[in-house]
Each structure stands twice: as C-alpha cells, then as structure tokens.
Scaffold this motif. Structure first.
Motif, short mmCIF file in Angstrom:
data_model
loop_
_atom_site.label_atom_id
_atom_site.label_comp_id
_atom_site.label_asym_id
_atom_site.label_seq_id
_atom_site.Cartn_x
_atom_site.Cartn_y
_atom_site.Cartn_z
N VAL A 47 0.80 -1.22 0.00
CA VAL A 47 0.00 0.00 0.00
C VAL A 47 0.84 1.28 0.00
CG1 VAL A 47 -2.00 -1.07 1.10
CG2 VAL A 47 -0.26 0.02 2.51
N LEU A 48 2.12 1.17 0.26
CA LEU A 48 2.96 2.36 0.31
C LEU A 48 3.26 2.89 -1.09
CD1 LEU A 48 5.62 1.36 3.02
CD2 LEU A 48 3.62 2.83 3.31
N THR A 49 3.30 4.20 -1.21
CA THR A 49 3.71 4.82 -2.47
C THR A 49 5.23 4.71 -2.59
OG1 THR A 49 4.06 7.00 -1.50
CG2 THR A 49 1.82 6.50 -2.30
N GLN A 50 5.74 4.97 -3.77
CA GLN A 50 7.20 4.93 -3.96
C GLN A 50 7.88 5.97 -3.07
OE1 GLN A 50 8.94 2.60 -5.86
NE2 GLN A 50 10.62 3.48 -4.69
N ALA A 51 7.27 7.15 -2.96
CA ALA A 51 7.84 8.20 -2.10
C ALA A 51 7.89 7.75 -0.64
CB ALA A 51 7.02 9.49 -2.24
#
Length: 126
Positions: A47-51
């Motif tokens: 669920v984490l974004t790349q950022a």
C-alpha cells in the motif's frame, strides 16, 4: 439477499480498495478480508507509495517511518466515517470499534472492524 461468506468478504475487499484508491490515493496490490464471528480483518499488501518507501528506507529511517504512520493515521481518521458507513451497509450491522496499523518495512496494512453483531451469511454449497 442471501450471500455466502466469500461473497461478503469480496464485497468488503472491493469497498476497502475503492476507499484506498479514492481517498488515500493508491489502492493495494493485494487484499483479503476475513470474517470471524463479529470481527472482520482486512489485510492489504503493497500500500505504500514509492515516495513513502523511499522515506522509510532513507538514512535516519526511524523518523521517516514514524512520519508515514502519523500521516496515514491522520488521513484515515479524516475519512473514517466514509469507510465505516460503507462497511456497515455491506454487513448490515454497526461497527463498534475500528483499528488499523501499517508496516513501513513490508508495506502491509491491517484493518480490524469489531462489530455489534456477528456477520450473517449462508454456507457455500459443497
């Protein structure tokens, strides 16, 4: 409408995925819901974004991980009523409590709904 446990779990997954995409900005790559009497557990993967992943892995990563968790909790609290109302409609019962956590190491998130009554469903044909 009579639904099986699997059908209800699928509806929950669709609703949570839609919420994650529409409200949080990104949906999970994998999701599974589990109905256990008057508890529903939803497990979301990636669920984490790349950022966020970059921030979690940066030097001094402890501060970055804590920041990600704080921001995610604040965002979820703002939209919590939206998610709860959709889940209550699917389950035809009230949510008593709502708990969530996210791993900034694995990108996995869990959501637990404690319900006023057990979820009613029909047994799947064998």
């Amino acid at each position: 409408m009579t639904r099986t446990k699997g059908q209800i779990e699928a509806q929950i997954c669709e609703a949570v995925t839609k919420f994650e995409k529409d409200y949080m900005g990104r949906g999970p790559l994998e999701i599974k819901a589990y109905i256990l009497d008057n508890i529903v557990l939803v497990r979301l993967k990636n669920v984490l974004t790349q950022a966020e992943m970059n921030l979690a892995q940066a030097s001094g990563h402890r501060e970055g991980r804590e920041l990600i968790k704080r921001v995610r909790i604040a965002l979820l609290e703002q939209g919590r009523h939206i998610l709860e109302s959709v889940i209550e409609e699917i389950l035809a019962t009230k949510i008593v409590s709502f708990h969530t956590d996210i791993s900034t190491v694995t990108g996995e998130k869990v959501i637990l709904f404690s319900l006023a009554t057990p979820v009613l469903y029909v047994q799947s044909p064998q």
